[in-house]
Enzyme design. Structure first.
Site, PDB file in Angstrom:
ATOM      1  CG  HIS A   1      -1.997  -0.975   1.212  1.00 37.17           C
ATOM      2  ND1 HIS A   1      -3.154  -0.787   1.928  1.00 37.17           N
ATOM      3  CD2 HIS A   1      -2.135  -2.164   0.574  1.00 37.17           C
ATOM      4  CE1 HIS A   1      -3.962  -1.810   1.729  1.00 37.17           C
ATOM      5  NE2 HIS A   1      -3.367  -2.660   0.909  1.00 37.17           N
TER       6      HIS A   1
ATOM      7  CD  GLU B   1      -1.979   4.273   3.292  1.00 34.19           C
ATOM      8  OE1 GLU B   1      -3.135   4.612   3.543  1.00 34.19           O
ATOM      9  OE2 GLU B   1      -1.701   3.415   2.416  1.00 34.19           O
TER      10      GLU B   1
ATOM     11  CB  CYS C   1      -6.749  -0.080   4.883  1.00 32.84           C
ATOM     12  SG  CYS C   1      -5.067  -0.742   4.908  1.00 32.84           S
TER      13      CYS C   1
ATOM     14  CB  CYS D   1      -2.213   1.676   6.134  1.00 32.75           C
ATOM     15  SG  CYS D   1      -1.762   0.863   4.572  1.00 32.75           S
TER      16      CYS D   1
END
Length: 148
Positions: free
Chosen positions: A49, A51, A79, A82
């Site tokens: 992701h 992040e 999410c 993260c």
């Protein structure tokens, strides 16, 4: 510098690569120290992701897993995975530019303020670029539905 604009540039890189268009930057002392965008498809790694990528690069740059003076700017509300990584890396503050469409349960905030975690992260919702971010996400998923 408009850091949210920088996250949108990263999201557009993801979009161009056929990835969900989410971008993140990490800032320390007013300067960007790392950037990231979604790369789950290209890396075939569920952890990639925006992040996580930005956190990994920031840790490498600072030679530390503790990002205590860092502020993360991200296009979309993080999410749960993260949010956990943000807390674990001791990031001081998260600023996100668009709420998760399927959210509404404030899960990110619940995780980041959980009493089970020994580090609390400030959270800020910056709506200044919400329309541009939401439009990019909508366009991506519209194209995805039409190509299947």
């Amino acid at each position: 510098m408009n850091f949210m604009n920088e996250t949108l540039k990263e999201a557009k890189k993801a979009y161009s690569a056929g990835e969900v268009p989410i971008g993140a930057v990490i800032v320390v002392d007013g300067k960007i120290i790392s950037k990231g965008y979604n790369q789950r498809e290209s890396k075939q790694n569920a952890l990639m992701h925006a992040e996580i990528s930005a956190i990994s690069k920031a840790c490498k740059k600072l030679h530390s897993w503790r990002l205590e003076n860092a502020i993360m700017y991200v296009t979309l509300e993080p999410c749960p995975m993260c949010a956990g990584a943000i807390s674990a890396s001791r990031i001081k503050k998260v600023v996100y530019g668009c709420k998760e469409k399927s959210g509404g349960d404030n899960l990110c905030e619940l995780i980041l303020s959980s009493t089970r975690l020994n580090h609390k992260v400030e959270i800020e919702y910056d709506e200044s670029m919400q329309n541009e971010i939401a439009a990019l996400l909508s366009q991506f998923f519209k194209e995805k539905r039409h190509s299947e």
